[in-house]
Design a protein around this motif. Structure first.
Motif: not given
Length: 184
Positions: A128-134
């Protein structure tokens, strides 16, 4: 033995494997009601019920091998422990649910990759084009900002947008609650 009894037996086998290996996860699963529901496609948390319950389709449970079922049960257990289905649940519901799934999948990502290519079907931050580990709230904000794009991607991945029914959520859940959260 019935399909439902077979499913219960498989879930109990997973829970028993957690007896010494993961007592916290065992605890999460022992405090919730488990409700067989053939109308439910897979397995998930019913946050409308009081207390929270897990609804599952016995046919879905029976088609999984032990490792797949254990991973799915652990994912649902993490969501309960992290309070995603209770105090952190927000509207729109499908964005909140997706945020929860991505959060848990990011934590369990190493384990997912080992489970018979299951990771190709599971929503991840990268997909989904998101930063990992948030954190859950970060995923929720980012997904909400691009909700139209997310809905299109969910349509492509799963053939629909989960939890996006026409109702207003005011019906009675399995536990008899009125569907309204304490925050309302």
């Amino acid at each position: 033995m019935s399909i439902e009894q077979d499913a219960v037996k498989k879930m109990e086998k997973v829970m028993m494997s957690w007896f010494t290996a993961d007592p916290v996860m065992l605890g999460a699963w022992t405090i919730v009601n488990k409700v067989a529901d053939p109308r439910h496609n897979t397995i998930g948390i019913d946050s409308r019920s009081n207390p929270v319950s897990i609804r599952y389709n016995p046919k879905f449970i029976n088609m999984l091998n032990f490792e797949q079922l254990e991973h799915i049960m652990a994912s649902e257990g993490f969501k309960i422990l992290l309070r995603h289905a209770t105090t952190r649940h927000k509207d729109p519901k499908h964005i909140s649910s997706l945020s929860s799934v991505i959060t848990v999948n990011e934590v369990a990502n190493k384990m997912i990759a080992e489970l018979l290519d299951m990771d190709k079907d599971l929503p991840t931050a990268k997909k989904f084009g998101l930063e990992p580990q948030q954190y859950f709230e970060e995923y929720f904000r980012n997904l909400l900002e691009k909700q139209e794009e997310v809905d299109e991607q969910l349509q492509q991945m799963f053939g629909g947008v989960p939890n996006s029914g026409d109702g207003d959520g005011s019906g009675k859940g399995a536990g008899g609650s009125d569907g309204k959260s304490e925050e309302s």
